[in-house]
Motif scaffolding. Structure first.
Motif, PDB file in Angstrom:
ATOM      1  N   ALA A 199       0.813  -1.209   0.000  1.00  0.00           N
ATOM      2  CA  ALA A 199       0.000   0.000   0.000  1.00  0.00           C
ATOM      3  C   ALA A 199       0.851   1.265   0.000  1.00  0.00           C
ATOM      4  O   ALA A 199       0.334   2.351  -0.278  1.00  0.00           O
ATOM      5  N   PHE A 200       2.159   1.142   0.301  1.00  0.00           N
ATOM      6  CA  PHE A 200       3.016   2.313   0.434  1.00  0.00           C
ATOM      7  C   PHE A 200       4.043   2.421  -0.690  1.00  0.00           C
ATOM      8  O   PHE A 200       5.020   3.164  -0.577  1.00  0.00           O
ATOM      9  N   ALA A 201       3.830   1.684  -1.760  1.00  0.00           N
ATOM     10  CA  ALA A 201       4.735   1.788  -2.912  1.00  0.00           C
ATOM     11  C   ALA A 201       4.684   3.215  -3.460  1.00  0.00           C
ATOM     12  O   ALA A 201       3.611   3.800  -3.606  1.00  0.00           O
ATOM     13  N   ARG A 202       5.845   3.767  -3.758  1.00  0.00           N
ATOM     14  CA  ARG A 202       5.920   5.138  -4.268  1.00  0.00           C
ATOM     15  C   ARG A 202       7.191   5.294  -5.088  1.00  0.00           C
ATOM     16  O   ARG A 202       8.151   4.506  -4.938  1.00  0.00           O
ATOM     17  N   ALA A 203       7.234   6.299  -5.908  1.00  0.00           N
ATOM     18  CA  ALA A 203       8.362   6.477  -6.828  1.00  0.00           C
ATOM     19  C   ALA A 203       9.673   6.699  -6.096  1.00  0.00           C
ATOM     20  O   ALA A 203      10.733   6.260  -6.557  1.00  0.00           O
ATOM     21  N   ASP A 204       9.619   7.409  -4.957  1.00  0.00           N
ATOM     22  CA  ASP A 204      10.859   7.718  -4.244  1.00  0.00           C
ATOM     23  C   ASP A 204      11.159   6.715  -3.130  1.00  0.00           C
ATOM     24  O   ASP A 204      11.927   7.003  -2.220  1.00  0.00           O
ATOM     25  N   ALA A 205      10.578   5.535  -3.211  1.00  0.00           N
ATOM     26  CA  ALA A 205      10.869   4.495  -2.216  1.00  0.00           C
ATOM     27  C   ALA A 205      12.320   4.045  -2.335  1.00  0.00           C
ATOM     28  O   ALA A 205      12.926   4.117  -3.416  1.00  0.00           O
ATOM     29  N   PRO A 206      12.921   3.569  -1.240  1.00  0.00           N
ATOM     30  CA  PRO A 206      14.263   3.003  -1.341  1.00  0.00           C
ATOM     31  C   PRO A 206      14.281   1.837  -2.329  1.00  0.00           C
ATOM     32  O   PRO A 206      13.291   1.108  -2.466  1.00  0.00           O
ATOM     33  N   ALA A 207      15.383   1.693  -3.016  1.00  0.00           N
ATOM     34  CA  ALA A 207      15.525   0.569  -3.938  1.00  0.00           C
ATOM     35  C   ALA A 207      15.327  -0.740  -3.179  1.00  0.00           C
ATOM     36  O   ALA A 207      15.756  -0.885  -2.033  1.00  0.00           O
ATOM     37  N   ALA A 208      14.670  -1.703  -3.830  1.00  0.00           N
ATOM     38  CA  ALA A 208      14.316  -2.950  -3.152  1.00  0.00           C
ATOM     39  C   ALA A 208      14.887  -4.159  -3.883  1.00  0.00           C
ATOM     40  O   ALA A 208      14.829  -4.234  -5.120  1.00  0.00           O
ATOM     41  N   PHE A 209      15.407  -5.095  -3.105  1.00  0.00           N
ATOM     42  CA  PHE A 209      15.807  -6.413  -3.611  1.00  0.00           C
ATOM     43  C   PHE A 209      14.877  -7.415  -2.945  1.00  0.00           C
ATOM     44  O   PHE A 209      14.915  -7.595  -1.724  1.00  0.00           O
ATOM     45  N   LEU A 210      14.007  -8.042  -3.729  1.00  0.00           N
ATOM     46  CA  LEU A 210      12.996  -8.952  -3.198  1.00  0.00           C
ATOM     47  C   LEU A 210      13.258 -10.353  -3.741  1.00  0.00           C
ATOM     48  O   LEU A 210      13.267 -10.555  -4.969  1.00  0.00           O
ATOM     49  N   ALA A 211      13.475 -11.298  -2.840  1.00  0.00           N
ATOM     50  CA  ALA A 211      13.810 -12.656  -3.249  1.00  0.00           C
ATOM     51  C   ALA A 211      12.907 -13.658  -2.552  1.00  0.00           C
ATOM     52  O   ALA A 211      12.525 -13.479  -1.387  1.00  0.00           O
ATOM     53  N   THR A 212      12.581 -14.708  -3.263  1.00  0.00           N
ATOM     54  CA  THR A 212      11.739 -15.767  -2.712  1.00  0.00           C
ATOM     55  C   THR A 212      12.130 -17.099  -3.325  1.00  0.00           C
ATOM     56  O   THR A 212      12.712 -17.141  -4.413  1.00  0.00           O
ATOM     57  N   GLY A 213      11.814 -18.158  -2.619  1.00  0.00           N
ATOM     58  CA  GLY A 213      11.968 -19.495  -3.175  1.00  0.00           C
ATOM     59  C   GLY A 213      10.694 -19.905  -3.889  1.00  0.00           C
ATOM     60  O   GLY A 213       9.595 -19.735  -3.356  1.00  0.00           O
ATOM     61  N   GLU A 214      10.808 -20.440  -5.066  1.00  0.00           N
ATOM     62  CA  GLU A 214       9.622 -20.816  -5.822  1.00  0.00           C
ATOM     63  C   GLU A 214       8.847 -21.950  -5.159  1.00  0.00           C
ATOM     64  O   GLU A 214       7.661 -22.149  -5.449  1.00  0.00           O
ATOM     65  N   GLN A 215       9.478 -22.681  -4.246  1.00  0.00           N
ATOM     66  CA  GLN A 215       8.801 -23.784  -3.565  1.00  0.00           C
ATOM     67  C   GLN A 215       8.320 -23.390  -2.167  1.00  0.00           C
ATOM     68  O   GLN A 215       7.995 -24.254  -1.363  1.00  0.00           O
ATOM     69  N   ASP A 216       8.247 -22.109  -1.887  1.00  0.00           N
ATOM     70  CA  ASP A 216       7.830 -21.629  -0.564  1.00  0.00           C
ATOM     71  C   ASP A 216       6.324 -21.849  -0.388  1.00  0.00           C
ATOM     72  O   ASP A 216       5.506 -21.252  -1.095  1.00  0.00           O
ATOM     73  N   ARG A 225       5.790 -11.153  -5.746  1.00  0.00           N
ATOM     74  CA  ARG A 225       5.342 -10.640  -7.046  1.00  0.00           C
ATOM     75  C   ARG A 225       4.477  -9.390  -6.875  1.00  0.00           C
ATOM     76  O   ARG A 225       4.615  -8.421  -7.628  1.00  0.00           O
ATOM     77  N   LYS A 226       3.586  -9.406  -5.885  1.00  0.00           N
ATOM     78  CA  LYS A 226       2.672  -8.270  -5.697  1.00  0.00           C
ATOM     79  C   LYS A 226       3.411  -7.019  -5.254  1.00  0.00           C
ATOM     80  O   LYS A 226       3.143  -5.920  -5.755  1.00  0.00           O
ATOM     81  N   LEU A 227       4.344  -7.148  -4.307  1.00  0.00           N
ATOM     82  CA  LEU A 227       5.073  -5.963  -3.867  1.00  0.00           C
ATOM     83  C   LEU A 227       5.983  -5.453  -4.975  1.00  0.00           C
ATOM     84  O   LEU A 227       6.063  -4.236  -5.210  1.00  0.00           O
ATOM     85  N   ALA A 228       6.659  -6.358  -5.666  1.00  0.00           N
ATOM     86  CA  ALA A 228       7.534  -5.934  -6.766  1.00  0.00           C
ATOM     87  C   ALA A 228       6.728  -5.207  -7.839  1.00  0.00           C
ATOM     88  O   ALA A 228       7.149  -4.169  -8.356  1.00  0.00           O
ATOM     89  N   ALA A 229       5.548  -5.727  -8.164  1.00  0.00           N
ATOM     90  CA  ALA A 229       4.720  -5.094  -9.185  1.00  0.00           C
ATOM     91  C   ALA A 229       4.247  -3.721  -8.735  1.00  0.00           C
ATOM     92  O   ALA A 229       4.230  -2.764  -9.524  1.00  0.00           O
ATOM     93  N   ALA A 230       3.862  -3.598  -7.450  1.00  0.00           N
ATOM     94  CA  ALA A 230       3.403  -2.299  -6.943  1.00  0.00           C
ATOM     95  C   ALA A 230       4.527  -1.272  -6.980  1.00  0.00           C
ATOM     96  O   ALA A 230       4.308  -0.112  -7.363  1.00  0.00           O
TER      97      ALA A 230
END
Length: 278
Positions: A199-216, A225-230
């Motif tokens: 809900a707080f995604a914005r253009a000036d947000a800190p750069a993000a590295f988002l990682a997940t295991g596909e078998q989680d 996926r949702k946060l990265a897309a936002a």
């Protein structure tokens, strides 16, 4: 002998055993049980590179445990792994359920950042280059502290000191509340929508590295996926990584010397962080 070994194994959780036996990276523990908040959950440990060449970027690592378990002592191997990559590393404890519900753990995380701002320079760290790194519930905490400025402003910290954040296996978009963990932790919040990092995604947000295991199967990859897309839609910088044949604990275990040879996660994450903070 076998009985003694069984007793020893029974005395420790799997994570505590891993913390005991996992090979450690070269680093220095420079502060033990410093106080960033009152109470028994208000301590933090600090680790530094074995050799310091100028002020180091500061990494605050927030562990997971469904907001109801976790001890900083069990993550020394993470702190040493990050310190060996050139970071001054803080591992704070924070209050857990049932002592607190949302947002108590965010308030404690903000207090740890406040401690970093006040004390990093005296430990050869750079308080203007802070990164937040979290796994699971800790990834949620890191994302909220990075994206929702009210928590840092409440402790008189300028949010822009957070240069980037890393989320490993994090829950970021979990409405409606369905699991017992999220219901008891977030169910009393006045504004459920405001508990969600996306809900707080914005253009000036800190750069993000988002990682997940596909078998989680604990925190589904759709959260990443949702946060990265936002963030991407808002115009923020985000690197999204999905690692095959890896479950919920895999991304944090990949930081250890025991498992990092099986994944590029540590190298990927460090390359991203170094590009953002130097």
């Amino acid at each position: 002998m076998k009985r003694a070994i069984r007793r020893l194994l029974a005395a420790f959780s799997p994570l505590q055993l891993f913390a005991l036996i996992a090979p450690k990276d070269p680093a220095r523990r420079v502060t033990h049980a410093a106080r960033h908040a009152d109470g028994p959950r208000g301590g933090l440990d600090v680790y530094a590179p074995a050799k310091v060449d100028g002020p180091a970027p500061v990494a605050v690592f927030l562990y997971g445990g469904s907001w109801e378990t976790g001890r900083r002592q069990d993550y020394r191997w993470v702190a040493r792994a990050l310190a060996a990559q050139g970071f001054l590393v803080l591992v704070p404890d924070y209050r857990l359920y049932p002592e607190v519900r949302y947002p108590g753990f965010l308030e404690d995380g903000a207090a740890a950042v406040r401690w970093a701002v006040d004390n990093a320079a005296s430990l050869d760290g750079d308080p203007a280059r802070i990164v937040l790194i979290g796994h699971s519930a800790g990834a949620y905490n890191a994302a909220m502290l990075a994206l929702d400025p009210r928590w840092l402003r409440a402790v008189a910290v300028e949010p822009r000191v957070i240069r980037t954040f890393v989320g490993l296996s994090g829950p970021y978009a979990f409405l409606p509340l369905e699991s017992p963990v999220t219901i008891r932790t977030f169910g009393e919040a006045d504004d459920l929508a405001a508990t969600q990092p996306a809900a707080f995604a914005r253009a000036d947000a800190p750069a993000a590295f988002l990682a997940t295991g596909e078998q989680d199967t604990v925190v589904r990859p759709r959260n990443t996926r949702k946060l990265a897309a936002a963030l991407r839609e808002a115009g923020a910088k985000v690197e999204e990584r999905h690692y095959p044949n890896m479950g919920h604990a895999g991304p944090v275990l990949a930081l250890s010397r025991l498992f990092r040879g099986k994944s590029t996660l540590l190298a990927d994450m460090v390359a991203f962080l170094k590009a953002e903070v130097g």
